[in-house]
Design an enzyme around this catalytic site. Structure first.
Site, PDB file in Angstrom:
ATOM      1  N   THR A  51       0.888  -1.573  -0.226  1.00 19.59           N
ATOM      2  CA  THR A  51       0.218  -0.001  -0.482  1.00 19.59           C
ATOM      3  C   THR A  51       0.563   1.501   0.094  1.00 19.59           C
ATOM      4  OG1 THR A  51      -0.116   0.210   2.158  1.00 19.59           O
ATOM      5  CG2 THR A  51      -2.000  -0.903   1.804  1.00 19.59           C
ATOM      6  N   ASP A  58      16.764   1.841  -2.286  1.00 25.03           N
ATOM      7  CA  ASP A  58      16.665   2.098  -1.215  1.00 25.03           C
ATOM      8  C   ASP A  58      17.469   2.545   0.549  1.00 25.03           C
ATOM      9  OD1 ASP A  58      15.536   1.132   1.478  1.00 25.03           O
ATOM     10  OD2 ASP A  58      14.442  -0.254   0.474  1.00 25.03           O
TER      11      ASP A  58
HETATM   12  C1  PRP Z   1      11.989   4.866   3.717  1.00 23.74           C
HETATM   13  C2  PRP Z   1      12.605   5.975   3.924  1.00 23.74           C
HETATM   14  C3  PRP Z   1      11.308   6.786   4.306  1.00 23.74           C
HETATM   15  C4  PRP Z   1       9.854   6.164   3.583  1.00 23.74           C
HETATM   16  C5  PRP Z   1       9.810   7.484   2.619  1.00 23.74           C
HETATM   17  O1  PRP Z   1      12.238   4.159   4.618  1.00 23.74           O
HETATM   18  O2  PRP Z   1      13.862   5.965   5.267  1.00 23.74           O
HETATM   19  O3  PRP Z   1      11.096   6.787   5.901  1.00 23.74           O
HETATM   20  O4  PRP Z   1      10.313   4.814   3.455  1.00 23.74           O
HETATM   21  O5  PRP Z   1       9.095   6.674   2.063  1.00 23.74           O
HETATM   22  P1  PRP Z   1       7.514   7.570   2.482  1.00 23.74           P
HETATM   23  O6  PRP Z   1       7.320   8.907   1.935  1.00 23.74           O
HETATM   24  O7  PRP Z   1       6.468   7.581   0.676  1.00 23.74           O
HETATM   25  O8  PRP Z   1       6.489   7.864   3.115  1.00 23.74           O
HETATM   26  P2  PRP Z   1      10.954   2.574   4.706  1.00 23.74           P
HETATM   27  O9  PRP Z   1       9.879   2.266   5.019  1.00 23.74           O
HETATM   28  O10 PRP Z   1      11.863   1.843   3.836  1.00 23.74           O
HETATM   29  O11 PRP Z   1      12.084   2.326   6.084  1.00 23.74           O
HETATM   30  P3  PRP Z   1      13.095   1.442   6.668  1.00 23.74           P
HETATM   31  O12 PRP Z   1      14.106   3.007   7.002  1.00 23.74           O
HETATM   32  O13 PRP Z   1      13.240   0.955   7.943  1.00 23.74           O
HETATM   33  O14 PRP Z   1      13.855   0.838   5.295  1.00 23.74           O
HETATM   34  N1  URA Z   2      12.533   5.040   0.563  1.00 21.41           N
HETATM   35  C1  URA Z   2      14.262   4.911   0.033  1.00 21.41           C
HETATM   36  O1  URA Z   2      14.459   4.239   0.875  1.00 21.41           O
HETATM   37  N2  URA Z   2      13.818   5.588  -1.148  1.00 21.41           N
HETATM   38  C2  URA Z   2      12.847   5.869  -1.661  1.00 21.41           C
HETATM   39  O2  URA Z   2      13.722   6.148  -3.169  1.00 21.41           O
HETATM   40  C3  URA Z   2      11.698   6.032  -1.665  1.00 21.41           C
HETATM   41  C4  URA Z   2      11.416   5.546  -0.818  1.00 21.41           C
END
Ligand code: PRP
Ligand code: URA
Length: 209
Positions: free
Chosen positions: A108, A200
């Site tokens: 989602t 990521d």
């Molecule tokens: C990533 C990033 C943000 C989020 C951004 O975290 O560090 O927190 O995604 O995406 P959004 O603006 O669409 O919410 P992630 O959910 O991958 O978790 P992680 O940092 O634990 O890898």
């Molecule tokens: N979270 C990440 O780490 N990278 C992106 O581009 C989007 C979400």
């Protein structure tokens, strides 16, 4: 409407280009993120209020300036926000650190909360939410809402790379929160990843992929 400050200092742009590159490994990625965070901290704290205090130099007594008023708190969004904390702490060693755990549901793309621990006086502090990536804006907006629900009022958001879509979400949801960002990229792809982005951030920071 909140303000978006693009911090495009040449050192930040250069280091961000290195971070974006696919061949940059975890060690360099982590170090570059810390360095950029330090440079961004310098800009974010530019308007902190000052007050004069009386001091004595080896030469004479004089009045000199120190930071006054509200104290800072850094709030990284786990996991990737952790990579920005040390850069801030290097420049503001007295700041306190709160943690908000959020991950994006892979289907989602909605943020799912799993952890929160804030300084007991968080609502009296000027809080800086840090997360390298602002994609859909869901995670940052949810983290800010979370802080506001706990009485926090003075909040800034600091990100490395953002998509226009995410910036709009945060501005619409939180018109009182200024955004500091090193680069605004082109768009989101079908998986809600930033294009061109840097992939990521959490996985690259912690070597989990
Ligand atoms: C990533 C990033 C943000 C989020 C951004 O975290 O560090 O927190 O995604 O995406 P959004 O603006 O669409 O919410 P992630 O959910 O991958 O978790 P992680 O940092 O634990 O890898
Ligand atoms: N979270 C990440 O780490 N990278 C992106 O581009 C989007 C979400």
């Amino acid at each position: 409407m909140s303000q978006v400050h693009v911090i495009d200092h040449p050192l930040i742009q250069h280091k961000l280009t290195l971070m974006r590159q696919i061949e940059t490994g975890t060690k360099d990625f982590r170090e570059l993120l810390e360095e950029i965070s330090m440079l961004m901290c310098y800009e974010v704290t530019r308007n902190l209020p000052l007050e004069e205090v009386e001091i004595e130099t080896p030469i004479c007594k004089c009045r000199s300036k120190v930071i006054a008023g509200k104290k800072l708190g850094i709030v990284p969004i786990l996991r990737a926000g952790l990579g920005m904390v040390d850069g801030f702490i290097r420049l503001v060693p007295a700041c306190k650190v709160g943690h908000i755990g959020l991950y994006r549901d892979p289907e989602t793309h909605e943020p799912v909360e799993y952890y929160c621990k804030l300084p007991s006086d968080a609502s009296e502090r000027e809080l800086v939410v840090v997360d390298p990536m602002l994609a859909t804006g869901g995670s940052s907006s949810a983290a800010i809402t979370f802080l506001k629900d706990r009485g926090c009022k003075n909040i800034k958001l600091v990100c490395l790379v953002g998509a226009p879509e995410g910036i709009k979400v945060v501005q619409d949801d939180h018109p009182d929160v200024d955004i500091y960002i090193a680069a605004i990229d082109e768009k989101l792809n079908d998986h809600a990843y930033i294009v061109p982005g840097l992939g990521d951030a959490g996985d690259r920071l912690f070597g989990t992929k």
